[in-house]
Design an enzyme around this catalytic site. Structure first.
Site, PDB file in Angstrom:
ATOM      1  N   PRO A 192     -29.232 188.091 -11.684  1.00 10.24           N
ATOM      2  CA  PRO A 192     -29.771 187.474 -12.891  1.00 10.24           C
ATOM      3  C   PRO A 192     -28.915 186.271 -13.262  1.00 10.24           C
ATOM      4  O   PRO A 192     -27.690 186.374 -13.284  1.00 10.24           O
ATOM      5  CB  PRO A 192     -29.673 188.583 -13.943  1.00 10.24           C
ATOM      6  CG  PRO A 192     -28.773 189.615 -13.369  1.00 10.24           C
ATOM      7  CD  PRO A 192     -28.731 189.434 -11.894  1.00 10.24           C
ATOM      8  N   SER A 243     -23.075 183.866 -11.782  1.00 10.70           N
ATOM      9  CA  SER A 243     -24.218 183.268 -11.105  1.00 10.70           C
ATOM     10  C   SER A 243     -24.086 181.753 -11.060  1.00 10.70           C
ATOM     11  O   SER A 243     -24.502 181.132 -10.089  1.00 10.70           O
ATOM     12  CB  SER A 243     -25.526 183.679 -11.752  1.00 10.70           C
ATOM     13  OG  SER A 243     -25.507 183.350 -13.116  1.00 10.70           O
ATOM     14  N   ALA A 255     -21.751 181.223  -8.218  1.00 11.41           N
ATOM     15  CA  ALA A 255     -22.428 181.564  -6.962  1.00 11.41           C
ATOM     16  C   ALA A 255     -23.363 180.431  -6.568  1.00 11.41           C
ATOM     17  O   ALA A 255     -23.433 180.014  -5.406  1.00 11.41           O
ATOM     18  CB  ALA A 255     -23.202 182.865  -7.120  1.00 11.41           C
ATOM     19  N   ASP A 307     -14.037 182.148 -11.317  1.00  9.07           N
ATOM     20  CA  ASP A 307     -15.390 182.470 -10.834  1.00  9.07           C
ATOM     21  C   ASP A 307     -15.679 181.870  -9.464  1.00  9.07           C
ATOM     22  O   ASP A 307     -16.018 182.576  -8.519  1.00  9.07           O
ATOM     23  CB  ASP A 307     -16.454 181.940 -11.814  1.00  9.07           C
ATOM     24  CG  ASP A 307     -16.563 182.780 -13.066  1.00  9.07           C
ATOM     25  OD1 ASP A 307     -15.676 183.618 -13.296  1.00  9.07           O
ATOM     26  OD2 ASP A 307     -17.530 182.595 -13.816  1.00  9.07           O
TER      27      ASP A 307
END
Ligand code: PMV
Length: 307
Positions: free
Chosen positions: A86, A93, A96, A137
């Site tokens: 999500p 995310s 990513a 991250d």
């Protein structure tokens, strides 16, 4: 025919989010789930986004992509995304996605990008998303290893992650709770509080950093109970800093009652978002949570994998 594909892993922070922004270590690992990108040659660099995103999210993503494309640029590639995570819920995310796009732009330019090169370019995108990101991250996403990460002094440099080896399978359940606030907003609000009461907040940040270092040692020693305890204490401190909320707390206690060795919010926190629980048997927790209507999944962050 000549289409390219790349991947950027999602991440989960086990210990030390927020305090990592202030220079203390954090322990974070890669998820097997992430963002896939596909690229085909085109007249100019272009990013095709899933239709589920809001206008504001699209603007942000396109801005970040264009910044990275400008840095690499040639030959142009049309990139489409296939997110398995999500988007914008605190599972890295955005990192990513940045890593998947960075790898794609470098690959299209005829390079076989190393994780360091991918991380460097992803960093340029992350700055668009977060303002002053610690870098935990995208570094975790690019390295795909459990890392004890520390930001480098000076806002413009990426930090360094030290690989943490785990003799045991490190398995987690990630569950979503409530509506998430933007990371930028949560980080900025904390910055205001710590500017007003610096000593009080610095004491807690320092303790969070110690928990991350101790957690890394516990992982290396195969002591999952010690790691779980550090996670529970970290949750208490995140709550003390005003980063938790009713939906997050309820989910934390739910995971603990399902047998988590430790459970806490992960990522920016705030009004809602993701909660991580450390489990020896994550699958039965996932079955029960799913039955209760909770959006969740399991992942192994490190350690030996069953064949
Ligand atoms: O965007 P999120 O939810 O994955 O959170 C990032 C982690 C923070 O420590 C809150 C911010 C940072 O830059 O490290």
């Amino acid at each position: 025919g000549n289409s390219l594909s790349t991947f950027g892993a999602g991440k989960v922070i086990l210990l030390g989010e927020h305090s990592v922004v202030y220079g203390h270590p954090a322990l974070a690992g890669p998820l097997s789930q992430g963002v896939k990108a596909r690229g085909v040659p085109a007249k100019k660099c272009q990013l095709v986004l899933p239709s589920t995103l809001s206008r504001a999210q699209r603007t942000l993503l396109l801005g970040a992509f264009n910044r990275a494309a400008k840095l690499v640029g040639e030959p142009p590639v049309k990139v489409s995304l296939d997110p398995e995570l999500p988007l914008a819920v605190g599972l890295g995310s955005s990192a990513a996605l940045s890593v998947a796009c960075a790898r794609m732009l470098l690959l299209a330019a005829g390079k076989a990008p190393s994780s360091k090169e991918a991380a460097r370019l992803a960093w340029a995108m992350e700055q668009e998303f977060h303002g002053t990101p610690s870098g935990v991250d995208h570094t975790t996403s690019a390295e795909e290893q459990l890392l004890l990460y520390r930001k480098q002094p000076g806002a413009s440099s990426v930090g360094k992650g030290k690989t943490v080896d785990s003799p045991r399978a490190l398995k987690v359940v990630v569950a979503l709770a409530g509506e998430r606030s933007p990371t930028k907003k949560t980080v900025a609000a904390l910055r205001q509080r710590q500017a007003r009461w610096p000593e009080r907040y610095q004491r807690i940040f320092k303790e969070m950093g110690k928990l991350a270092s101790e957690g890394a040692k516990a992982v290396e020693a195969g002591d999952l109970e010690a790691l779980g305890d550090a996670m529970n204490v970290n949750q208490g401190l995140l709550s003390a800093l005003g980063l938790s909320s009713t939906p997050l707390e309820e989910m934390v206690y739910r995971l603990r009652s399902l047998g988590a060795l430790g459970a806490k919010l992960t990522g920016a926190g705030g009004d809602g978002g993701a909660v991580v629980g450390l489990f020896t048997d994550p699958e039965s927790a996932v079955v029960q949570l799913t039955r209760q209507g909770v959006r969740c999944f399991s992942s192994q962050l490190a350690g030996p994998r069953a064949l």
